[in-house]
Write a protein that holds these residues in place. Sequence first.
Motif, PDB file in Angstrom:
ATOM      1  N   SER A   1      38.896  48.840  52.601  1.00 21.64           N
ATOM      2  CA  SER A   1      38.734  47.818  51.567  1.00 21.64           C
ATOM      3  C   SER A   1      37.806  46.689  51.989  1.00 21.64           C
ATOM      4  O   SER A   1      37.312  45.954  51.141  1.00 21.64           O
ATOM      5  CB  SER A   1      40.094  47.245  51.196  1.00 21.64           C
ATOM      6  OG  SER A   1      40.671  46.607  52.321  1.00 21.64           O
TER       7      SER A   1
ATOM      8  N   VAL B   1      35.996  44.750  48.571  1.00 25.28           N
ATOM      9  CA  VAL B   1      36.459  43.466  48.045  1.00 25.28           C
ATOM     10  C   VAL B   1      36.924  42.573  49.187  1.00 25.28           C
ATOM     11  O   VAL B   1      37.275  43.052  50.267  1.00 25.28           O
ATOM     12  CB  VAL B   1      37.621  43.621  47.036  1.00 25.28           C
ATOM     13  CG1 VAL B   1      37.196  44.325  45.785  1.00 25.28           C
ATOM     14  CG2 VAL B   1      38.808  44.302  47.667  1.00 25.28           C
TER      15      VAL B   1
ATOM     16  N   ASN C   1      33.680  40.531  44.874  1.00 25.93           N
ATOM     17  CA  ASN C   1      33.279  41.920  44.677  1.00 25.93           C
ATOM     18  C   ASN C   1      32.091  42.204  45.596  1.00 25.93           C
ATOM     19  O   ASN C   1      30.998  41.700  45.373  1.00 25.93           O
ATOM     20  CB  ASN C   1      32.910  42.163  43.212  1.00 25.93           C
ATOM     21  CG  ASN C   1      32.493  43.574  42.941  1.00 25.93           C
ATOM     22  OD1 ASN C   1      32.556  44.441  43.812  1.00 25.93           O
ATOM     23  ND2 ASN C   1      32.053  43.826  41.719  1.00 25.93           N
TER      24      ASN C   1
ATOM     25  N   LEU D   1      33.405  44.970  38.850  1.00 24.68           N
ATOM     26  CA  LEU D   1      34.822  45.237  39.115  1.00 24.68           C
ATOM     27  C   LEU D   1      35.634  44.854  37.886  1.00 24.68           C
ATOM     28  O   LEU D   1      35.406  43.791  37.308  1.00 24.68           O
ATOM     29  CB  LEU D   1      35.271  44.423  40.325  1.00 24.68           C
ATOM     30  CG  LEU D   1      36.647  44.709  40.830  1.00 24.68           C
ATOM     31  CD1 LEU D   1      36.546  45.171  42.268  1.00 24.68           C
ATOM     32  CD2 LEU D   1      37.471  43.454  40.778  1.00 24.68           C
TER      33      LEU D   1
ATOM     34  N   ILE E   1      42.042  45.361  40.007  1.00 17.90           N
ATOM     35  CA  ILE E   1      42.472  45.717  41.365  1.00 17.90           C
ATOM     36  C   ILE E   1      43.986  45.851  41.362  1.00 17.90           C
ATOM     37  O   ILE E   1      44.683  44.985  40.840  1.00 17.90           O
ATOM     38  CB  ILE E   1      42.093  44.636  42.389  1.00 17.90           C
ATOM     39  CG1 ILE E   1      40.594  44.407  42.415  1.00 17.90           C
ATOM     40  CG2 ILE E   1      42.600  44.991  43.781  1.00 17.90           C
ATOM     41  CD1 ILE E   1      40.197  43.215  43.253  1.00 17.90           C
TER      42      ILE E   1
ATOM     43  N   ALA F   1      46.974  45.836  44.004  1.00 20.20           N
ATOM     44  CA  ALA F   1      47.115  45.400  45.394  1.00 20.20           C
ATOM     45  C   ALA F   1      48.589  45.308  45.775  1.00 20.20           C
ATOM     46  O   ALA F   1      49.456  45.132  44.928  1.00 20.20           O
ATOM     47  CB  ALA F   1      46.450  44.042  45.592  1.00 20.20           C
TER      48      ALA F   1
ATOM     49  N   GLU G   1      48.916  44.400  39.549  1.00 20.20           N
ATOM     50  CA  GLU G   1      47.590  44.720  39.029  1.00 20.20           C
ATOM     51  C   GLU G   1      46.917  43.424  38.622  1.00 20.20           C
ATOM     52  O   GLU G   1      47.433  42.665  37.805  1.00 20.20           O
ATOM     53  CB  GLU G   1      47.677  45.661  37.832  1.00 20.20           C
ATOM     54  CG  GLU G   1      46.316  46.079  37.339  1.00 20.20           C
ATOM     55  CD  GLU G   1      46.381  47.135  36.257  1.00 20.20           C
ATOM     56  OE1 GLU G   1      45.332  47.366  35.627  1.00 20.20           O
ATOM     57  OE2 GLU G   1      47.440  47.727  36.037  1.00 20.20           O
TER      58      GLU G   1
ATOM     59  N   PRO H   1      44.358  45.727  48.970  1.00 16.34           N
ATOM     60  CA  PRO H   1      44.074  46.490  47.745  1.00 16.34           C
ATOM     61  C   PRO H   1      44.431  47.961  47.931  1.00 16.34           C
ATOM     62  O   PRO H   1      44.207  48.530  48.993  1.00 16.34           O
ATOM     63  CB  PRO H   1      42.578  46.292  47.525  1.00 16.34           C
ATOM     64  CG  PRO H   1      42.040  45.921  48.854  1.00 16.34           C
ATOM     65  CD  PRO H   1      43.137  45.261  49.619  1.00 16.34           C
TER      66      PRO H   1
ATOM     67  N   ILE I   1      41.028  50.260  43.098  1.00 22.04           N
ATOM     68  CA  ILE I   1      40.023  49.398  42.495  1.00 22.04           C
ATOM     69  C   ILE I   1      39.423  50.128  41.304  1.00 22.04           C
ATOM     70  O   ILE I   1      39.098  51.315  41.392  1.00 22.04           O
ATOM     71  CB  ILE I   1      38.909  49.035  43.504  1.00 22.04           C
ATOM     72  CG1 ILE I   1      39.520  48.294  44.692  1.00 22.04           C
ATOM     73  CG2 ILE I   1      37.836  48.191  42.846  1.00 22.04           C
ATOM     74  CD1 ILE I   1      38.536  48.031  45.817  1.00 22.04           C
TER      75      ILE I   1
END
Length: 157
Positions: free
Chosen positions: A49, A53, A73, A79, A82, A84, A102, A147, A150
């Motif tokens: 990741s 991001v 991003n 984007l 995400i 996470a 989310e 994350p 994505i």
Amino acid sequence: MRPTIYFILLCLVCGNLAASGQKTTVRGLRTVTPTHATEPYDTVNVEDSDSLVRFSGYEKSLRATRETVFVTNLAEHGLSSITATISYFDNAGRLLHSRHIELRADIPPGESRRIDFPSWDTQKSFYYRNGPRPRISAIPYTVTITPTKILYERTPD
């Protein structure tokens, strides 16, 4: 009384006969197969990741009902969302809470956006260790955001 029952039965039988003879299909219809993908997004399962991001500037004061984080991003595509895992730890490194969330945001390539989301601390008894220290007794914590998925905007072909 019997004529009423016979009349009702006659109506039911005639109604079923009339309904069974009705044609409801249309001729000449065919299925159309799309020639290209119609989904406007590409989903990326995140393993590395750091190259896609970056999270920074996390903030949550003691009485806050929302948490804030800046998302940058780093990819070449816009984007959209995400997913996470957010983990909260006390000063001894013990896990206080963990959740999946989310985060929806439209972030162009190379830019950052602030994202606000509801706080996990519904009783308002915790504060972020790197934020302002409250005057009353409260429990400090640290946070890690990782994350897991994505969602990028699909580039036109």
